[in-house]
Design an enzyme around this catalytic site. Structure first.
Site, PDB file in Angstrom:
ATOM      1  N   CYS A 124      -2.728  -3.467   2.999  1.00  0.00           N
ATOM      2  CA  CYS A 124      -3.038  -2.265   2.220  1.00  0.00           C
ATOM      3  C   CYS A 124      -3.253  -2.611   0.756  1.00  0.00           C
ATOM      4  O   CYS A 124      -4.186  -2.128   0.116  1.00  0.00           O
ATOM      5  CB  CYS A 124      -1.909  -1.247   2.368  1.00  0.00           C
ATOM      6  SG  CYS A 124      -2.197   0.309   1.492  1.00  0.00           S
ATOM      7  N   CYS A 220       4.294   3.390   6.397  1.00  0.00           N
ATOM      8  CA  CYS A 220       3.931   4.773   6.098  1.00  0.00           C
ATOM      9  C   CYS A 220       3.208   5.476   7.237  1.00  0.00           C
ATOM     10  O   CYS A 220       3.325   6.689   7.394  1.00  0.00           O
ATOM     11  CB  CYS A 220       3.099   4.835   4.824  1.00  0.00           C
ATOM     12  SG  CYS A 220       1.482   4.033   4.929  1.00  0.00           S
TER      13      CYS A 220
END
Length: 407
Positions: A124, A220
């Site tokens: 990410c 997440c």
């Protein structure tokens, strides 16, 4: 403590470009809704910069909204907006769901299917935050992208360098090894010189509504905490059953999907044996979980792919005959002495002086110039293969080495 007193108290933390009014810049702050990025935004505003807050919507957060320990969820977007209002700065929510799904979630699932142990937070950072978001920041006319990561940018005669955070318990340099030299020129990390307790104190002094918010802990996009649910949805074949095989070639039992196992695992194998068995390797091509004694876990060398180098001199020159440095294969482990070499075919090899147990492919190996508290980060790469200490004695029934140059 007032805002002005806070600024003075932290003068050693805020680098001169951040504080000097004559160097006022337009900055985009990546606001996750947590205390760290919120304080970073507050520091930028207090220093007189033109601040724009940006929060990324990365996935369909419906089931994760408000769940304690889950980052980037709907509540976090709401919290980021509240902080922006408190600071009186513009705030935008950017829909990055499609690119996040393709670059992070899909890659995460593919890595597990290949028998690896991926680190989606690094992906990410590499693909979304410090590539796509940095490009977006420049589109908004920003000079700098600011984040709340615990890492330091040091400005030297050779240009900006990356270093470990002052707070070693919070240091996030392991997750940021993929930042390039070019990207680093446009990045600021204003809390990297602080301890977490100081960041909390600053949040209270700035009257930020998230001052006492707990830190995010989970991946997440895994709202249930079970990553296998994500993989089962994207890659159903990854849960196909297969054999659990001993290093000597004996089939000991069956497994219900290699994604349920990780290298170094002992519990949950459910195979009776005279001595404890550990997962030594995952063979995705044969859909096998390879197990053996603890001694078979010791890794003495690594082959890396997609290496990012941040050193002053080119890696090809430094590592031809071997370069001594320190490495870390897990985010929380102590730094280990190692030797970095460039093979004749151009591949990067790391030799671990003392060996290390339970290293899996798909993880990252991050380079450091020394093992000091605020040591300089030299880059890193992804572990493509592991080299075991006792490879010669460990062979599969088919004659293939399972502990030599393994996955």
């Amino acid at each position: 403590m007032t805002h002005s007193e806070t600024s003075v108290a932290n003068r050693d933390v805020l680098t001169s470009p951040v504080e000097a009014p004559s160097l006022r810049k337009r900055v985009v702050v990546a606001m996750s809704g947590g205390v760290d990025s919120s304080v970073a935004a507050a520091i930028m505003k207090a220093a007189g910069h033109d601040v724009i807050g940006v929060t990324l919507q990365l996935y369909d957060h419906g089931s994760a909204t408000g769940r304690k320990g889950a980052c980037c969820a709907g509540q976090d977007i709401h919290d980021a907006r509240r902080v922006a209002e408190a600071l009186d700065i513009p705030h935008y929510v950017l829909d990055y769901e499609t690119r996040f799904a393709a670059k992070v979630i899909e890659t995460f699932a593919e890595s597990y299917v290949a028998g690896e142990t991926p680190i989606p937070c690094v992906t990410c950072n590499n693909e979304i935050k410090f590539r796509d978001l940095l490009d977006t920041a420049k589109d908004l006319g920003a000079d700098v992208l600011v984040t709340g990561h615990y890492v330091q940018r040091l400005d030297t005669d050779h240009g900006p360098e990356l270093a470990r955070a002052v707070d070693t318990d919070r240091d996030q340099s392991y997750f940021l090894f993929g930042i390039t030299k070019e990207q680093l020129r446009s990045l600021w990390f204003p809390i990297g010189g602080m301890r977490k307790s100081d960041v909390r104190d600053l949040a209270r002094s700035f009257n930020l509504p998230v001052a006492d918010k707990s830190d995010s802990q989970d991946i997440c996009f895994v709202p249930t905490g079970k990553y296998t649910d994500v993989i089962e949805r994207l890659k159903p074949s990854a849960l196909d059953s297969g054999n659990i095989v001993h290093l000597d070639g004996r089939v000991l039992g069956r497994h219900d999907g290699i994604v349920h196992y990780t290298v170094g695992q002992r519990r949950g194998i459910k195979i009776p044996a005279a001595e404890p068995l550990y997962v030594v390797r995952l063979d995705a091509s044969r859909n096998e979980v390879i197990v053996g004694p603890r001694s078979a876990l010791t890794t003495t060398g690594l082959m890396l792919r997609n290496v990012n180098w941040l050193g002053e001199k080119p890696l090809e020159i430094l590592a031809t005959s071997g370069l001594s440095l320190y490495v870390r294969m897990r985010s929380s482990q102590k730094l280990r002495p190692a030797q970095l070499k460039i093979e004749e075919d151009g591949r990067v090899r790391v030799e671990l002086h003392d060996g290390e147990e339970g290293i899996a492919t798909g993880q990252a190996c991050v380079f450091y110039a020394d093992d000091g508290a605020e040591g300089r980060v030299l880059g890193g790469g992804w572990i493509d293969k592991t080299i075991k200490a006792n490879a010669a004695a460990q062979t599969h029934a088919s004659g293939q080495s399972v502990a030599g140059l393994g996955r």
